[in-house]
Design a protein around this motif. Structure first.
Motif, short mmCIF file in Angstrom:
data_model
loop_
_atom_site.label_atom_id
_atom_site.label_comp_id
_atom_site.label_asym_id
_atom_site.label_seq_id
_atom_site.Cartn_x
_atom_site.Cartn_y
_atom_site.Cartn_z
N HIS A 1 0.81 -1.23 0.00
CA HIS A 1 0.00 0.00 0.00
C HIS A 1 0.85 1.28 0.00
O HIS A 1 0.47 2.27 -0.60
CB HIS A 1 -0.99 0.00 1.18
N ASP A 2 2.01 1.26 0.66
CA ASP A 2 2.83 2.48 0.77
C ASP A 2 3.99 2.51 -0.23
O ASP A 2 4.95 3.26 -0.03
CB ASP A 2 3.39 2.60 2.19
N ILE A 3 3.91 1.74 -1.27
CA ILE A 3 4.96 1.61 -2.28
C ILE A 3 5.51 2.98 -2.75
O ILE A 3 6.69 3.13 -3.02
CB ILE A 3 4.36 0.79 -3.44
N THR B 1 1.41 13.04 -3.26
CA THR B 1 1.71 12.16 -2.12
C THR B 1 2.12 10.77 -2.59
O THR B 1 2.07 10.46 -3.78
CB THR B 1 0.48 11.99 -1.19
N HIS B 2 2.47 9.92 -1.59
CA HIS B 2 2.87 8.56 -1.94
C HIS B 2 1.72 7.77 -2.57
O HIS B 2 1.97 6.74 -3.19
CB HIS B 2 3.43 7.83 -0.71
N CYS B 3 0.49 8.25 -2.42
CA CYS B 3 -0.64 7.53 -3.03
C CYS B 3 -0.61 7.67 -4.55
O CYS B 3 -0.73 6.67 -5.28
CB CYS B 3 -1.97 8.08 -2.50
N HIS C 1 -5.89 4.96 -3.24
CA HIS C 1 -6.94 5.50 -2.35
C HIS C 1 -6.86 5.00 -0.91
O HIS C 1 -7.85 5.08 -0.20
CB HIS C 1 -8.32 5.16 -2.93
N HIS C 2 -5.69 4.53 -0.47
CA HIS C 2 -5.71 4.02 0.91
C HIS C 2 -5.81 5.13 1.95
O HIS C 2 -6.08 4.86 3.12
CB HIS C 2 -4.53 3.06 1.19
N HIS C 3 -5.61 6.40 1.54
CA HIS C 3 -5.89 7.52 2.46
C HIS C 3 -7.15 8.29 2.05
O HIS C 3 -7.40 9.38 2.56
CB HIS C 3 -4.69 8.47 2.52
FE LIG Z 1 0.07 5.48 3.29
#
Ligand SMILES: [Fe+2]
Ligand SMILES: [Fe+2]
Length: 299
Positions: free
Chosen positions: A146-148, A186-188, A210-212
């Motif tokens: 998720h945070d790739i 962002t990282h997203c 979309h994890h945030h």
């Molecule tokens: Fe994240």
């Protein structure tokens, strides 16, 4: 800021990199085969053998305490039959993902990052099992990646990202907000660009993106919610310098709403109590994650 404008900035960042790690087409093909119902074990085993480094790593992982095989497994074909297609897909993708940036300079400690990623993976699997989500391996895998986008930013924007992390310790704002303030993206969004360039399946791309903001996830809203709650739980359990938990965001509120609306009864109906109820699970997870890190990274 508009998501579209953030995407434009992320695309520019990723496009400007000439040495972006690649995932071999053969690995994408293997993943597609493992995802399909008609996969032939012999064909997959042959593909694995054409990548000796991957084959060796799979043998090491399948014999690690994590998978608790009773006798030593020495062939990729047996490893495949022992673990099943879904677990193998998980191992292949994560090992390539870990490998892509291994040993490269980073604005943060890689071990902390991977501990977070694999912990979110393990908690996501537990939550997925609680709500009867049908593919636990996928839940774990999407959560691991998720945070790739952070790995990309921490490496290619090293100095700026390190400065941003130093600022966070003083301002206490969330990593997401700090990235937005410093980089306009962002990282997203960066993670989505990476995932697309590596041909990750659409559901992985959507959740990375979309994890945030999981109220915007369309491919698999329940899985997006599971990952978001697992992410929050891990940050509460072991906040670290790379990711700070903020107050409950719209995304996390939405995620909890989706999960608590599932027909299965959860141990707790209150978000914070639910997160607290996972505390004992973390003892087990911390041990599992240590084993994963040793088998994936040798440390
Ligand atoms: Fe994240
Ligand atoms: Fe995270």
């Amino acid at each position: 800021m508009e998501k579209a404008a953030m995407m434009v900035k992320a695309r520019r960042l990723v496009r400007n990199v000439s040495d972006l790690p690649t995932i071999p087409a053969m690995v994408s093909r293997m993943i597609a085969l493992l995802d399909s119902n008609e996969a032939d074990p012999d064909e997959i085993a042959n593909l694995m053998l054409s990548e000796p480094v991957l084959a060796a790593r799979i043998i090491r992982i399948v014999n690690s305490p994590l998978y608790r095989s009773s006798s030593e497994i020495t062939s990729v074909r047996r490893a495949l039959l022992y673990m099943g297609f879904r677990s193998m897909r998980e191992i292949i993708m994560t090992s390539y993902f870990v490998n892509a940036f291994q040993g490269k300079p980073q604005a943060f400690a890689a071990k902390i990052f991977w501990t977070h990623s694999f912990s979110v993976g393990a908690i996501a699997q537990r939550i997925a099992a609680m709500v009867n989500y049908p593919d636990l391996e996928k839940a774990g895998l999407v959560a691991i990646v998720h945070d790739i986008g952070k790995v990309f930013m921490g490496h290619y924007l090293l100095d700026d990202y390190a400065r941003m992390l130093a600022d966070i310790t003083e301002t206490n704002c969330s990593t997401y907000q700090a990235e937005l303030d410093h980089f306009g993206t962002t990282h997203c969004e960066v993670g989505l660009c990476l995932a697309q360039s590596w041909n990750f399946p659409p559901v992985y791309c959507d959740i990375i993106s979309h994890h945030h903001s999981c109220q915007m996830a369309t491919e698999d809203p329940l899985l997006a919610a599971i990952v978001s709650v697992a992410d929050f739980a891990c940050l509460q359990h072991a906040g670290n310098g790379i990711a700070q938990p903020g107050p409950l965001s719209t995304s996390e509120n939405h995620a909890w709403h989706v999960i608590s609306q599932q027909p299965v009864k959860l141990p707790e109906q209150d978000f914070y109590k639910f997160i607290e109820s996972l505390d004992t699970t973390f003892v087990e997870i911390d041990r599992e994650v240590r084993h994963v890190l040793i088998s994936m990274m040798g440390s």
